[in-house]
Design a protein around this motif. Structure first.
Motif, PDB file in Angstrom:
ATOM      1  N   GLY A   1       0.774  -1.226   0.000  1.00 32.13           N
ATOM      2  CA  GLY A   1       0.000   0.000   0.000  1.00 32.13           C
ATOM      3  C   GLY A   1       0.805   1.275   0.000  1.00 32.13           C
ATOM      4  O   GLY A   1       0.231   2.365  -0.053  1.00 32.13           O
ATOM      5  N   ALA A   2       2.131   1.176   0.054  1.00 30.86           N
ATOM      6  CA  ALA A   2       2.952   2.384   0.135  1.00 30.86           C
ATOM      7  C   ALA A   2       3.137   3.036  -1.224  1.00 30.86           C
ATOM      8  O   ALA A   2       3.058   4.263  -1.348  1.00 30.86           O
ATOM      9  CB  ALA A   2       4.309   2.067   0.750  1.00 30.86           C
ATOM     10  N   PHE A   3       3.378   2.209  -2.262  1.00 29.97           N
ATOM     11  CA  PHE A   3       3.711   2.753  -3.576  1.00 29.97           C
ATOM     12  C   PHE A   3       2.749   2.236  -4.639  1.00 29.97           C
ATOM     13  O   PHE A   3       2.301   1.088  -4.586  1.00 29.97           O
ATOM     14  CB  PHE A   3       5.148   2.396  -3.972  1.00 29.97           C
ATOM     15  N   GLU A   4       2.472   3.108  -5.599  1.00 26.91           N
ATOM     16  CA  GLU A   4       1.736   2.741  -6.799  1.00 26.91           C
ATOM     17  C   GLU A   4       2.750   2.679  -7.945  1.00 26.91           C
ATOM     18  O   GLU A   4       3.213   3.701  -8.428  1.00 26.91           O
ATOM     19  CB  GLU A   4       0.649   3.785  -7.083  1.00 26.91           C
ATOM     20  N   ILE A   5       3.107   1.470  -8.367  1.00 28.34           N
ATOM     21  CA  ILE A   5       4.208   1.276  -9.298  1.00 28.34           C
ATOM     22  C   ILE A   5       3.750   1.506 -10.737  1.00 28.34           C
ATOM     23  O   ILE A   5       2.723   0.977 -11.172  1.00 28.34           O
ATOM     24  CB  ILE A   5       4.799  -0.149  -9.158  1.00 28.34           C
ATOM     25  N   HIS A   6       4.524   2.303 -11.474  1.00 28.76           N
ATOM     26  CA  HIS A   6       4.316   2.539 -12.908  1.00 28.76           C
ATOM     27  C   HIS A   6       5.537   2.007 -13.657  1.00 28.76           C
ATOM     28  O   HIS A   6       6.674   2.343 -13.301  1.00 28.76           O
ATOM     29  CB  HIS A   6       4.141   4.042 -13.197  1.00 28.76           C
TER      30      HIS A   6
END
Length: 336
Positions: free
Chosen positions: A68-73
């Motif tokens: 839940g910390a990062f939204e990876i692109h």
């Protein structure tokens, strides 16, 4: 025998109301300001990963361990990742290279996030690997930590509340009130740009665009306060001040980032003028207008709805039936 004063019960009620209202406002202020600061952590923070899939897989797995910390692109190469950072699609990007991970940051978007990403990527790097950091869009030298920019949100909110309150208390209505609000906000934008850009050097974009953003931010707050007062009466000033200062300022995320605030504070902050104004000012001052559409629409909506409420309130006041005066009783003329 003296009779008790009928004013005693109302006075007692007023005293009790004040005694209870003060701690309530204090508790609300402490909750609004202290709660986001105490729960500051990344939540779906947009972060890019660039490079061949076999090289980026360990990096991506390491980052996703913080659920839940990062939204990876995902990006094909460093050039695409750098463009995403400049467009404010992501706050930073990790590029897999033969010499080790390379971190692209944008301290102009948030010095706090840039430092957080550097710590996270360094902690997740393989043993002995050196993390190279490149600040793609650096913060201005006059404000490397973003403290001065973050401090500009509260004065703009206070200026807007003051403008809306003065227009109401001075008895301006309808088009005169709307015109005064627009003129006052325009002057606020010019003065703020002169101070922040020309004197302090904490803004580095186009001067007139920054002045427009600052003025629109002040107008959104002022129009909201004046509109609430036009519809609710003097109590609307208090409602508007609480909404813009006690919620809008701490929930704005300007000193850190909206994605670092606990939910739903970050979302609420971006829907209020202080948060939207801070995001739009960053886009205008440092990113050549990238990702400016959303906050610009939010500010414009507040300004238009607020001014519309001012006009509606004036029309309602004119259409209200006048109070009927009590018939005057003529005294009989004295005889003789």
């Amino acid at each position: 025998m003296p009779t008790p004063s009928p004013a005693a019960p109302p006075q007692a009620r007023r005293m009790l109301t004040v005694a209870l209202l003060v701690p309530f406002v204090v508790a609300l202020a402490l909750w609004a300001f202290a709660w986001p600061a105490a729960r500051n952590a990344p939540r779906d923070l947009p972060l890019g990963v660039a490079g061949p899939a076999h090289a980026t897989a360990p990096l991506q797995k390491q980052l996703q361990q913080r659920e839940g910390a990062f939204e990876i692109h995902r990006y094909a190469d460093e050039a695409a990742a750098r463009a995403a950072v400049e467009d404010r699609t992501v706050y930073g990007a990790v590029v897999a290279t033969g010499q080790g991970p390379k971190l692209l940051t944008a301290s102009a978007a948030s010095p706090v996030v840039a430092q957080l990403l550097q710590q996270a990527v360094t902690a997740g790097a393989p043993d002995g690997a050196r993390v190279t950091t490149v600040d793609v869009v650096p913060a201005p030298a006059a404000d490397p930590r973003g403290a001065a920019l973050g401090s500009s949100v509260l004065p703009l909110a206070i200026a807007g509340v003051a403008a809306g309150s003065l227009v109401t208390l001075r008895g301006l209505r309808g088009l005169r009130a709307a015109g005064t609000l627009v003129l006052a906000a325009a002057l606020v934008g010019l003065v703020a740009a002169a101070l922040a850009h020309s004197w302090l050097g904490i803004l580095t974009g186009k001067w007139w665009a920054e002045a427009g953003v600052l003025g629109l931010s002040a107008l959104a707050v002022a129009a909201a306060v004046a509109g609430l007062a036009a519809l609710l009466g003097p109590a609307g000033i208090g409602v508007g001040a609480l909404l813009m200062v006690l919620l809008g300022n701490p929930f704005s995320g300007v000193t850190s980032a909206p994605q670092l605030l606990p939910e739903p504070a970050g979302l609420i902050g971006q829907l209020l003028p202080p948060g939207a104004g801070g995001s739009l000012l960053r886009s205008t001052a440092f990113f050549d207008g990238a990702a400016a559409t959303g906050p610009a629409v939010t500010l414009a909506a507040w300004a238009v709805i607020g001014l519309g409420a001012v006009l509606v309130g004036a029309r309602r006041g004119r259409s209200a039936p006048p109070a009927t005066a009590s018939p005057r009783v003529r005294e009989p003329a004295p005889v003789g």
